[in-house]
Design an enzyme around this catalytic site. Structure first.
Site, mmCIF file in Angstrom:
data_model
loop_
_atom_site.group_PDB
_atom_site.id
_atom_site.type_symbol
_atom_site.label_atom_id
_atom_site.label_comp_id
_atom_site.label_asym_id
_atom_site.label_seq_id
_atom_site.Cartn_x
_atom_site.Cartn_y
_atom_site.Cartn_z
ATOM 1 N N ASP A 59 51.195 -104.724 -58.708
ATOM 2 C CA ASP A 59 49.751 -104.833 -58.563
ATOM 3 C C ASP A 59 49.416 -104.270 -57.187
ATOM 4 O OD1 ASP A 59 47.135 -105.547 -58.050
ATOM 5 O OD2 ASP A 59 47.371 -107.647 -58.597
ATOM 6 N N TYR A 152 32.909 -97.668 -57.698
ATOM 7 C CA TYR A 152 33.874 -96.568 -57.755
ATOM 8 C C TYR A 152 33.482 -95.468 -56.771
ATOM 9 C CZ TYR A 152 36.831 -92.917 -59.816
ATOM 10 O OH TYR A 152 37.771 -91.919 -60.025
ATOM 11 N N THR A 187 42.128 -87.237 -69.376
ATOM 12 C CA THR A 187 43.110 -88.314 -69.453
ATOM 13 C C THR A 187 42.518 -89.461 -70.266
ATOM 14 O OG1 THR A 187 42.344 -89.575 -67.533
ATOM 15 C CG2 THR A 187 43.858 -87.729 -67.094
#
Length: 245
Positions: A59, A152, A187
């Site tokens: 993580d 983001y 992707t």
């Protein structure tokens, strides 16, 4: 896939190794003769390991797991010559619809993780006079949109300035730090848009096409190679014309 340089005896530590871009970078580095420690959550099973490849569950927002992954890489391969931080996650929607927990998670995955990986690999890259490459995004340069959300965009902008900061701080150590800021890449991260949405996104590109993962892997390989020895603090722009330098 053509390789840009001989990576024999060069060890790459890569976060986000099980993603669409990450797996392509892994394949590229192995094909060039190097070894790879690939870090990821592994929500889907990684491909089989081999003598020159170590998969490490990690993580990237957990500092203790980052430290353990770096130690495991050194135990397996004895050195770290290159680091690529490709781990990331997108959000969506306008700011007023973003929950604070989602904001915190996206900042942690996209930006705090970049700080953590850099902090823990620095002495090892200094020992090999190696290189670090961050994966940012056009969202970090042009403000992004509701397709990936405000967290983001903010996080990827932070990655670009972390790149510039570290390029200056680490230059005396002989460590180069650069970034790649792609536009939309073909992707599984785009699957959330559906087939029609992906097709519309491709049509909206100035070049009329999405970027392929192989193009990003090639850009990363160039920045890690001796051909880029005079480049640090650089941001490469494989954006299909969304950002014009």
């Amino acid at each position: 896939m053509a390789t840009l340089f001989d990576a024999t005896e060069r060890v790459l530590l890569l976060t986000g190794a099980n993603g669409g871009i990450g797996r392509t970078i892994v394949e590229h580095h192995l094909e060039a003769g190097g070894s790879v420690a690939g870090l990821d959550f592994f929500a889907t099973p990684p491909p089989p390991s081999r003598p020159d490849l170590e998969w490490i569950a990690c993580d990237v927002t957990d500092e203790s797991m980052i430290a353990q992954a770096v130690a495991a890489t050194l135990a397996r391969f004895g050195r770290i010559d290159a680091v690529v931080h490709a781990a990331g996650a997108v959000g969506q929607g306008p700011l007023v619809e973003v929950a604070k927990a989602d904001w915190d998670r996206l900042i942690a995955v996209n930006l705090t993780s970049a700080f953590l990986i850099a902090k823990h690999v620095q002495p090892h890259l200094a020992a090999t006079r190696g290189a670090l490459v961050f994966l940012s995004s056009t969202n970090g340069r042009n403000g992004g949109s509701h397709l990936s959300g405000p967290a983001y965009a903010a996080a990827k902008a932070g990655v670009l300035n972390l790149n510039r900061y570290l390029a200056k701080e680490w230059a005396p150590l002989g460590v180069r730090v650069n970034a790649v800021a792609p536009g939309p890449v073909r992707t599984p991260m785009l699957d959330r848009l559906g087939d029609d949405g992906i097709a519309a996104l491709a049509r909206s590109m100035p070049t009329g096409a999405l970027t392929e993962p192989e193009e990003i892997a090639a850009a990363v390989a160039f920045l890690l190679s001796p051909h880029a020895r005079s480049m640090t603090g650089t941001v490469l722009n494989p954006s299909g014309g969304l950002v014009l330098d």
